[in-house]
Design a protein around this motif. Structure first.
Motif, PDB file in Angstrom:
ATOM      1  N   ALA A 182       5.118  -2.458  29.520  1.00 60.00           N
ATOM      2  CA  ALA A 182       5.602  -2.476  28.141  1.00 60.00           C
ATOM      3  C   ALA A 182       6.097  -1.085  27.778  1.00 60.00           C
ATOM      4  O   ALA A 182       5.605  -0.083  28.312  1.00 60.00           O
ATOM      5  CB  ALA A 182       4.502  -2.916  27.176  1.00 60.00           C
ATOM      6  N   ILE A 183       7.057  -1.025  26.872  1.00 55.92           N
ATOM      7  CA  ILE A 183       7.664   0.247  26.495  1.00 55.92           C
ATOM      8  C   ILE A 183       7.776   0.349  24.975  1.00 55.92           C
ATOM      9  O   ILE A 183       7.738  -0.647  24.258  1.00 55.92           O
ATOM     10  CB  ILE A 183       9.066   0.416  27.125  1.00 55.92           C
ATOM     11  CG1 ILE A 183      10.016  -0.673  26.622  1.00 55.92           C
ATOM     12  CG2 ILE A 183       8.978   0.425  28.636  1.00 55.92           C
ATOM     13  CD1 ILE A 183      11.458  -0.459  27.015  1.00 55.92           C
ATOM     14  N   ARG A 184       7.927   1.590  24.514  1.00 57.90           N
ATOM     15  CA  ARG A 184       8.038   1.813  23.064  1.00 57.90           C
ATOM     16  C   ARG A 184       8.798   3.102  22.792  1.00 57.90           C
ATOM     17  O   ARG A 184       8.618   4.095  23.505  1.00 57.90           O
ATOM     18  CB  ARG A 184       6.644   1.904  22.452  1.00 57.90           C
ATOM     19  CG  ARG A 184       6.609   2.058  20.940  1.00 57.90           C
ATOM     20  CD  ARG A 184       5.174   2.172  20.449  1.00 57.90           C
ATOM     21  NE  ARG A 184       5.079   2.241  19.000  1.00 57.90           N
ATOM     22  CZ  ARG A 184       3.966   2.510  18.315  1.00 57.90           C
ATOM     23  NH1 ARG A 184       2.844   2.727  18.983  1.00 57.90           N
ATOM     24  NH2 ARG A 184       3.968   2.555  17.001  1.00 57.90           N
ATOM     25  N   ASN A 185       9.627   3.079  21.784  1.00 58.15           N
ATOM     26  CA  ASN A 185      10.189   4.295  21.208  1.00 58.15           C
ATOM     27  C   ASN A 185       9.307   4.679  20.027  1.00 58.15           C
ATOM     28  O   ASN A 185       9.080   3.857  19.126  1.00 58.15           O
ATOM     29  CB  ASN A 185      11.627   4.067  20.730  1.00 58.15           C
ATOM     30  CG  ASN A 185      12.599   3.952  21.879  1.00 58.15           C
ATOM     31  OD1 ASN A 185      13.050   4.939  22.430  1.00 58.15           O
ATOM     32  ND2 ASN A 185      12.918   2.732  22.262  1.00 58.15           N
ATOM     33  N   HIS A 186       8.787   5.906  20.053  1.00 60.60           N
ATOM     34  CA  HIS A 186       7.899   6.340  18.976  1.00 60.60           C
ATOM     35  C   HIS A 186       8.287   7.755  18.573  1.00 60.60           C
ATOM     36  O   HIS A 186       8.320   8.664  19.418  1.00 60.60           O
ATOM     37  CB  HIS A 186       6.445   6.306  19.436  1.00 60.60           C
ATOM     38  CG  HIS A 186       5.475   6.750  18.379  1.00 60.60           C
ATOM     39  ND1 HIS A 186       5.046   5.913  17.369  1.00 60.60           N
ATOM     40  CD2 HIS A 186       4.885   7.954  18.158  1.00 60.60           C
ATOM     41  CE1 HIS A 186       4.219   6.579  16.583  1.00 60.60           C
ATOM     42  NE2 HIS A 186       4.106   7.818  17.038  1.00 60.60           N
ATOM     43  N   GLY A 187       8.543   7.947  17.297  1.00 54.27           N
ATOM     44  CA  GLY A 187       9.056   9.241  16.868  1.00 54.27           C
ATOM     45  C   GLY A 187      10.345   9.535  17.601  1.00 54.27           C
ATOM     46  O   GLY A 187      11.229   8.692  17.694  1.00 54.27           O
ATOM     47  N   SER A 188      10.448  10.726  18.164  1.00 54.48           N
ATOM     48  CA  SER A 188      11.625  11.079  18.961  1.00 54.48           C
ATOM     49  C   SER A 188      11.405  10.840  20.448  1.00 54.48           C
ATOM     50  O   SER A 188      12.285  11.138  21.254  1.00 54.48           O
ATOM     51  CB  SER A 188      11.971  12.564  18.734  1.00 54.48           C
ATOM     52  OG  SER A 188      12.303  12.794  17.385  1.00 54.48           O
TER      53      SER A 188
END
Length: 253
Positions: free
Chosen positions: A207-213
């Motif tokens: 699983a992946i995520r964009n968090h903040g920058s």
């Protein structure tokens, strides 16, 4: 491109009784040998801080972490990073899990890999549940023992084959022999790329995520033996898949 790998070293002491005599031997093992070699072939330089050295040597601030485009935490528990030499001596100091969270929010890439000491851990001793590292992951840890052994092998289902992490990677993935049970963060912040079905449930594998920058990856099994089968480690695309994860973390995909 520079990657920091924390963990994946083990010291084992073995006692053998031969009649009335007991012989004791010790060995040191690096479980990331295949991982490091595969990434080197892909042009990614790995700096490894073994689990036995993490308490004293893992970076204490953002400036030190900024040398690396991505960080992988593998088979080393939260307490090893939390109980710094200063904390052990009873002095107030740095929470390195908070530093890792800030590193991601400032643009860094963080991958938490599975194993007996991954996520919450086989015996509940890895303890990443309810920590700043869990805050940034695409999954939530379960608040109890989360490891499962599946010696007959688990077959992963690739759910998003067009994602850049699977570029040049043709399924099916080879079998894995175990993984950590995780709760996918289904609030729209994350993507589930691969899962394994076991005993009536689908468990997040990748699983992946964009968090903040920054970006994070949860890989719910080992990066080496034993949960990665020998078939997986000998698979010609093992290095490509691992490298793709790291390049995506670093924003290169």
């Amino acid at each position: 491109m520079k990657l920091l790998l924390a963990g994946e070293t083990f010291a084992a002491t073995t006692s053998v009784a031969a009649g009335g005599d007991v012989l004791t031997s010790a060995a040191w093992v690096n479980g990331a040998t295949a991982f490091n070699a595969a990434l080197a072939e892909e042009g990614i330089a790995v700096t490894q801080i073994g689990g036995d050295r993490c308490a004293a040597e893992f970076p204490f601030d953002l400036d030190a972490l900024a040398e690396y485009q991505a960080v992988v935490i593998s088979d080393v528990g939260a307490l090893t990073l939390l109980v710094t030499p200063e904390a052990r001596a009873g002095r107030v100091g740095v929470n390195r899990l908070e530093v890792l969270k800030a590193y991601v929010e400032a643009g860094g890439g963080l991958m938490l890999a599975g194993g007996y000491m991954g996520f919450q851990g086989m015996f509940g001793t890895a303890r990443f549940y309810d920590t700043p590292v869990e805050d940034v992951l695409p999954v939530r840890c379960l608040p109890f023992c989360d490891g499962m052994e599946v010696p007959q092998g688990l077959q992963a289902s690739i759910l998003r084959p067009s994602h850049p992490i699977f570029a040049g990677v043709e399924g099916p993935l080879p079998p894995i022999l175990g993984m950590n049970k995780l709760d996918f963060r289904s609030d729209g912040s994350s993507q589930l790329l691969a899962a394994c079905h076991h005993r009536g449930a689908d468990w997040p594998l990748l699983a992946i995520r964009n968090h903040g920058s920054g970006r994070t990856v949860a890989w719910a099994t080992d990066i080496g033996p034993h949960w990665l089968s020998q078939d997986f480690l000998r698979w010609p695309l093992y290095g490509r898949l691992m490298a793709n994860m790291i390049r995506w973390l670093a924003g290169h995909k």
